[in-house]
Write an enzyme that holds these catalytic residues in place. Structure first.
Site, PDB file in Angstrom:
ATOM      1  N   ILE A   1      -3.815   5.759   2.564  1.00 14.22           N
ATOM      2  CA  ILE A   1      -4.183   4.778   1.539  1.00 14.22           C
ATOM      3  C   ILE A   1      -3.596   3.401   1.815  1.00 14.22           C
ATOM      4  CG2 ILE A   1      -4.521   6.497  -0.263  1.00 14.22           C
ATOM      5  CD1 ILE A   1      -1.742   5.967  -1.270  1.00 14.22           C
ATOM      6  N   GLY A   2      -2.862   3.258   2.890  1.00 16.55           N
ATOM      7  CA  GLY A   2      -2.307   1.956   3.239  1.00 16.55           C
ATOM      8  C   GLY A   2      -1.516   2.037   4.519  1.00 16.55           C
TER       9      GLY A   2
ATOM     10  N   GLY B   1       0.795  -0.675   7.555  1.00 15.42           N
ATOM     11  CA  GLY B   1       1.302  -1.975   7.962  1.00 15.42           C
ATOM     12  C   GLY B   1       2.178  -1.813   9.186  1.00 15.42           C
TER      13      GLY B   1
ATOM     14  N   GLY C   1       5.316  -1.717   9.359  1.00 13.38           N
ATOM     15  CA  GLY C   1       6.506  -0.895   9.160  1.00 13.38           C
ATOM     16  C   GLY C   1       6.227   0.578   8.971  1.00 13.38           C
ATOM     17  N   GLY C   2       4.981   0.932   8.652  1.00 14.12           N
ATOM     18  CA  GLY C   2       4.697   2.340   8.416  1.00 14.12           C
ATOM     19  C   GLY C   2       3.356   2.549   7.744  1.00 14.12           C
TER      20      GLY C   2
ATOM     21  N   VAL D   1       1.199   4.629   4.330  1.00 11.64           N
ATOM     22  CA  VAL D   1       1.263   5.302   3.035  1.00 11.64           C
ATOM     23  C   VAL D   1       0.119   6.316   2.971  1.00 11.64           C
ATOM     24  CG1 VAL D   1       1.301   5.039   0.536  1.00 11.64           C
ATOM     25  CG2 VAL D   1       2.178   3.198   1.991  1.00 11.64           C
TER      26      VAL D   1
ATOM     27  N   ASP E   1      11.300  -9.009  -4.183  1.00 11.71           N
ATOM     28  CA  ASP E   1       9.984  -9.138  -3.533  1.00 11.71           C
ATOM     29  C   ASP E   1       8.861  -8.934  -4.550  1.00 11.71           C
ATOM     30  OD1 ASP E   1       8.278  -9.683  -1.471  1.00 11.71           O
ATOM     31  OD2 ASP E   1       8.319  -7.665  -0.614  1.00 11.71           O
TER      32      ASP E   1
END
Length: 353
Positions: A86-87, A89, A91-92, A94, A197
């Protein structure tokens, strides 16, 4: 009309961290210098646990998890089946995952890293601290797994996704969203937890139209030192002026008021349907130098004259160049923009821009 100086509660800054005497060294002859931590100002930008939330359905007939106690046992990693991504980037990734024994659905954040064991253990300890929190306006963190160099974080699944790229022109609806986010921020700040953030992509919504604070950029902490309170965690576009330029505000950075700046910028972005400092500056590949100069040296963005006086005042109370003039989350919850109307009964009607 811009408001005059406004009161702001300054958080306390207790003394240095004292090591826990219940954990003696295995090798007394070895020493390792560690940075001093202010545990009462924990600034790891991670999603935190809310209390109960009703179950709701998701595509494919899957069942969302009923919320449990914040201290409930973490599901076994082997019992989690990955349903779909579902996501993702740098860094990793999801994943939507299903807990096989119960059929419940979670989000699993997989962080790729090859840092030394001590740093990974420190991150998992901080996640365990955060999962003890309990508030309906922050995303529940159910636990952490450290497997084969990967850190995997089990989170509450928010089926509506993030509010990034949404335009919310209705002031009553926007006031309800702001109220929910401020309630989560006020809770975190009372616990001396700084998010650092806040931005539209870290504000998630579910089918019940509940808005919760999260952070899917948690992988950034793995490239920082073991003192994230003093690291550059966060997205530059939503950083407060004094955080970007340490010469401002006499070099003093109040992380709590920094969260308020980021929150106000996000709420104004929802209303405008664009990034307040310019859409071309927000996205990756934009002119970051110009953006930082605009944030630090130009007048703060304002709500347009077509907005209500209450909304214009509300935004001005958040986007003050001087941190001490920004209202706290608790004070903003008493602002007329929040209190003048009841939360809307109808679903939040938002449009993608």
């Amino acid at each position: 009309m811009r408001p005059g100086p406004l009161p702001m509660t300054r958080p306390s800054h207790p003394g240095q961290h004292i090591p826990n005497p219940t954990h003696p060294r295995r090798r007394p002859d070895l020493t390792l210098p560690l940075p001093q931590r202010d545990l009462t100002s924990l600034a790891v930008p991670l999603p935190l646990p809310p209390p109960s939330a009703p179950a709701s359905s998701v595509p494919g007939g899957l069942q969302l998890p009923m919320a449990t106690s914040a201290c409930a046992q973490t599901p076994e990693l082997a019992d989690l089946e990955r349903v779909r991504r579902i996501g993702s980037g740098s860094g990793g990734t999801v994943w939507m995952v299903r807990h096989r024994p119960t059929g419940r659905i979670y989000a699993l954040k997989v962080i790729y890293c090859n840092h030394e064991d001590a740093i990974r253990r420190q991150i998992c300890r901080e996640i365990e601290i955060l999962r003890t929190a309990d508030n309906p306006y922050v995303v529940r963190c159910h636990g952490c797994y450290d497997r084969a160099g990967e850190i995997e974080i089990l989170l509450e699944y928010m089926d509506g996704g993030s509010l990034d790229g949404r335009r919310i022109a209705s002031e009553p609806v926007l006031a309800d969203i702001a109220r929910q986010v401020l309630s989560g921020l006020a809770y975190l700040h009372r616990r001396r937890i700084v998010h650092r953030d806040i931005k539209p992509s870290n504000l998630l919504i579910n089918a019940a139209r509940q808005v919760k604070i999260a952070d899917f950029g948690v992988g950034r902490i793995l490239v920082q030192t073991m003192d994230p309170c003093n690291s550059s965690v966060g997205t530059i576009a939503y950083m407060s002026p004094e955080r970007i330029n340490t010469d401002l505000n006499e070099g003093v950075y109040n992380a709590y008021s920094g969260d308020i700046w980021s929150f106000g910028l996000s709420i104004l972005e929802f209303y405008l349907g664009r990034f307040p400092f310019g859409e071309h500056l927000k996205r990756q590949g934009g002119d970051w130098a110009s953006l930082m100069c605009a944030i630090c040296y130009s007048n703060p963005p304002e709500a347009p004259s077509t907005a209500s006086p209450e909304f214009r005042s509300f935004i001005a109370c958040c986007l003050q160049t001087e941190p001490r003039r920004r209202l706290t989350a608790t004070e903003l919850l008493r602002h007329p923009f929040i209190t003048r109307t009841q939360p809307p009964v109808a679903d939040i009607a938002v449009s993608t821009v």
